[in-house]
Every structure is written in structure tokens, then in C-alpha cells.
Motif scaffolding. Structure first.
Motif, PDB file in Angstrom:
ATOM      1  N   TYR A   1       4.582  11.209  -4.559  1.00 26.65           N
ATOM      2  CA  TYR A   1       4.827   9.843  -5.029  1.00 26.65           C
ATOM      3  C   TYR A   1       6.275   9.394  -4.860  1.00 26.65           C
ATOM      4  CZ  TYR A   1       0.181   8.654  -6.533  1.00 26.65           C
ATOM      5  OH  TYR A   1      -1.153   8.317  -6.526  1.00 26.65           O
TER       6      TYR A   1
ATOM      7  N   LYS B   1       0.866   2.987  -0.904  1.00 24.95           N
ATOM      8  CA  LYS B   1       1.001   2.179  -2.118  1.00 24.95           C
ATOM      9  C   LYS B   1      -0.151   1.178  -2.235  1.00 24.95           C
ATOM     10  CE  LYS B   1       5.949   2.388  -3.152  1.00 24.95           C
ATOM     11  NZ  LYS B   1       5.860   2.643  -4.589  1.00 24.95           N
TER      12      LYS B   1
ATOM     13  N   HIS C   1       3.617   0.489  -8.224  1.00 27.59           N
ATOM     14  CA  HIS C   1       2.784   0.778  -7.057  1.00 27.59           C
ATOM     15  C   HIS C   1       1.773  -0.331  -6.774  1.00 27.59           C
ATOM     16  CE1 HIS C   1       4.705   4.597  -7.027  1.00 27.59           C
ATOM     17  NE2 HIS C   1       4.121   5.026  -8.113  1.00 27.59           N
TER      18      HIS C   1
ATOM     19  N   THR D   1       5.505  -4.093  -0.756  1.00 30.68           N
ATOM     20  CA  THR D   1       5.714  -3.269  -1.946  1.00 30.68           C
ATOM     21  C   THR D   1       6.642  -3.947  -2.943  1.00 30.68           C
ATOM     22  OG1 THR D   1       7.654  -2.069  -1.110  1.00 30.68           O
ATOM     23  CG2 THR D   1       5.473  -1.217  -0.489  1.00 30.68           C
TER      24      THR D   1
END
Length: 316
Positions: free
Chosen positions: A52, A60, A219, A251
Motif C-alpha cells: 500500500y 487505487k 484511496h 488519485t
């Protein structure tokens, strides 16, 4: 056990071995496996943390779409009290992809608008996987009109792959409904704050996310079109969604850098679905902080919103 994503396979293998050892131990086998379980649990946590730390935009996107991720109604149950839902657009009918109503947040009356995907087959069909039809956006406008009339702040929770693209929705004026909802967000005289809790897809998200403050979960993703849709248009190949996701800047980290959003709500290692209560509490703290900042900045929320969106892209 979790629903593991493809890139989480190393963690899935380790946690599978841990489960086997625990089953063996509980079965009364004369083997002391506690030390091995502890060693594997540490390896699993380290592997998850490493994965992660370096998620790609496409990964993501997969986390943002995880079926076990907390959805709108999970936030409503945990963060708000006295929730009174309102239904229907007073023109055509009810759309259950968008949940609206009035509630209290930390004792303060608020208007709530959220997109609900559902958490099992039956509820996903009921809520149309969070993809709203025109009547959903017209319902949102109706609630915003009420909030404006009575001076009540607006909170929106965004989680949609996009507005529903069906023929019936287009016949009933999908584009017009989205435009009017976006326009109403911009015109509100009360503060509005939006949190993208999963997917923020296209105009389906913008229609309720055009707010004084916009936050994203760590995320989550926010994009003008889905990566698959962009790949189909650009390369006529939807399998290149990974390339599209990388180039589209979808993101939370990219969008904060571009000053399109105002902040990021942290998620636990492994994503929101691994610790829903922690994420929901963090979102609540962010909403509270956001409203306090808006109150300190003055009362002309419409002008604040205007300047915020006009400034996007000016000073990159």
C-alpha cells in the motif's frame, strides 16, 4: 477473510496459512503453532504495508471500487443523528441511487445528499450500483433548495462510477439534470462540503461535489471519465485502463497537488474496507474541521465557491 484484490495475493497467501494454523491449533492438535502464527502475522502486516506504500493509480481505482468498502449509509448511521430521508423529485419519481434528507451532525442541522451503491446483490440492484438517473439529481436540487431557504449547511458523500447512461435516463434529460444540480451547488448561499468516499466518476460526481470544501479518502478516485471509458476513447481498447488511470491524475494525492481538492482523509493500511469504523470517524473529523474553517473565512459562501473553482488550473 477479506475479498482480496489481485495485487494483494502475497498477503492472501500468508493470511491463508495463518488461518490453517489457527484451525489446526483449535482442533486440539498437539502442536504449538503460536510462534509460527505470530511470525506469519508480522510478515503479513509488513507485506500489506509495503504493497500500500506503492499503489499505482490503477490499483487505487481497484481499492476505491472494493465491494466491502463502507458506503454512504454506513457513514449516515455512524456520523449523523435524527436522519429524516426525503424521496422523489416532485416531477417523475424516486431514484434510490441518491439518498437525501435532513439530519444532525454534532448537534448541527444539516442537509445530506449521498450516493449509495449497496452492499449485496439485492441492495446494489435497488440502488442501481450508485448510478443516478435524472430524478435523483432533481431530488438533490430539491433538497438544496430547502437547505438554502432555511440556512442549513449541506454535506454530500460521493461514490459513483458515473450517472446512469441508459436510454430512459437520457430521454428524461440526464445532462440537463446534472447541469442544474451542479449549478445549484455553485449558487448555494449556505456552506457545502463534499467527501469522495469511493469513486467520483464524471458529471455524476460533479453534480453534487461542487462544494466549498472537497475532500477525498486516501484511496478514492475522482475523474472526468472512468479509466476504462478513457481507454476506449483514446486507444479503442478498454484493456488499457491501467495506462489511462496513470495518465488521468485520478488519485487523491495527484488532485491535492493540482489544488482540485482541499484535503485527504487517511485510510488504514489495506484500505477503508479493513477498518470501516476508523475511516468513518476520520471522515467525521474532517467534515467538522472543514465547516469550522469555512465559518472562520466569512459568510459569503457563494463567492468563496466561485473563487475556488475559477482558481483551478491558474497557478500550477
Amino acid at each position: 477473510m477479506y475479498n482480496y484484490l489481485d495485487f494483494e495475493k502475497p498477503v492472501a497467501d500468508l493470511e491463508g496459512k495463518i488461518l490453517e494454523l489457527k484451525t489446526l491449533s483449535e482442533g486440539g492438535e498437539a502442536v504449538d503453532v503460536a510462534e509460527e502464527i505470530a511470525r506469519l502475522e508480522k510478515r503479513s502486516k509488513d507485506a500489506l504495508r509495503d504493497i500500500y506504500k506503492t499503489l499505482t493509480p490503477w490499483q487505487k481505482a481497484q481499492v476505491a471500487r472494493h465491494p466491502d468498502r463502507p458506503h454512504c449509509m454506513d457513514y449516515v448511521r455512524e456520523l449523523f443523528t435524527d436522519f429524516t430521508p426525503l424521496a422523489g423529485d416532485r416531477a417523475f419519481g424516486e431514484d434510490q441511487a441518491i439518498v437525501t434528507g435532513f439530519a444532525r451532525f454534532k448537534g448541527q442541522a444539516i442537509a445530506l445528499i449521498g450516493q449509495e451503491k449497496g452492499n449485496d446483490t439485492q441492495s446494489r440492484l435497488k440502488h442501481n450500483f450508485g448510478m443516478a438517473r435524472p430524478e435523483g439529481y432533481r431530488k438533490a436540487v430539491r433538497v438544496m433548495d430547502l437547505a438554502d431557504r432555511f440556512g442549513i449547511p449541506v454535506i454530500t458523500l460521493v461514490d459513483t462510477a458515473g450517472a446512469y447512461p441508459g436510454i430512459g435516463a437520457e430521454e428524461r434529460g440526464q445532462a440537463e439534470a446534472i447541469a442544474r444540480s451542479t449549478s445549484k451547488c455553485l449558487a448555494l448561499q449556505v456552506p457545502n462540503l463534499s467527501v469522495i468516499i469511493g469513486e467520483g466518476g464524471s458529471g455524476g460526481a460533479i453534480a453534487i461535489a461542487t462544494a466549498n470544501q472537497v475532500y477525498m479518502l486516501e484511496h478514492s478516485i475522482y475523474s472526468v471519465i472512468s479509466p476504462e471509458g478513457a481507454a476506449s476513447i483514446l486507444w479503442h481498447d478498454s484493456t488499457r485502463a491501467k495506462d489511462a488511470a496513470t495518465n488521468m491524475k485520478i488519485t487523491a494525492q495527484d488532485l491535492l497537488q493540482l489544488k482540485i481538492i482541499d484535503g485527504i482523509v487517511p485510510e488504514p493500511v489495506g484500505g477503508a474496507h479493513r477498518a470501516p469504523d476508523t475511516v468513518i470517524a476520520a471522515a467525521g473529523e474532517t467534515i467538522d474541521k472543514g465547516f469550522k474553517e469555512l465559518a472562520e473565512g466569512g459568510s459569503d459562501y457563494r463567492e468563496h465557491r466561485r473563487e475556488k473553482f475559477l482558481a483551478i488550473g491558474r497557478n500550477l
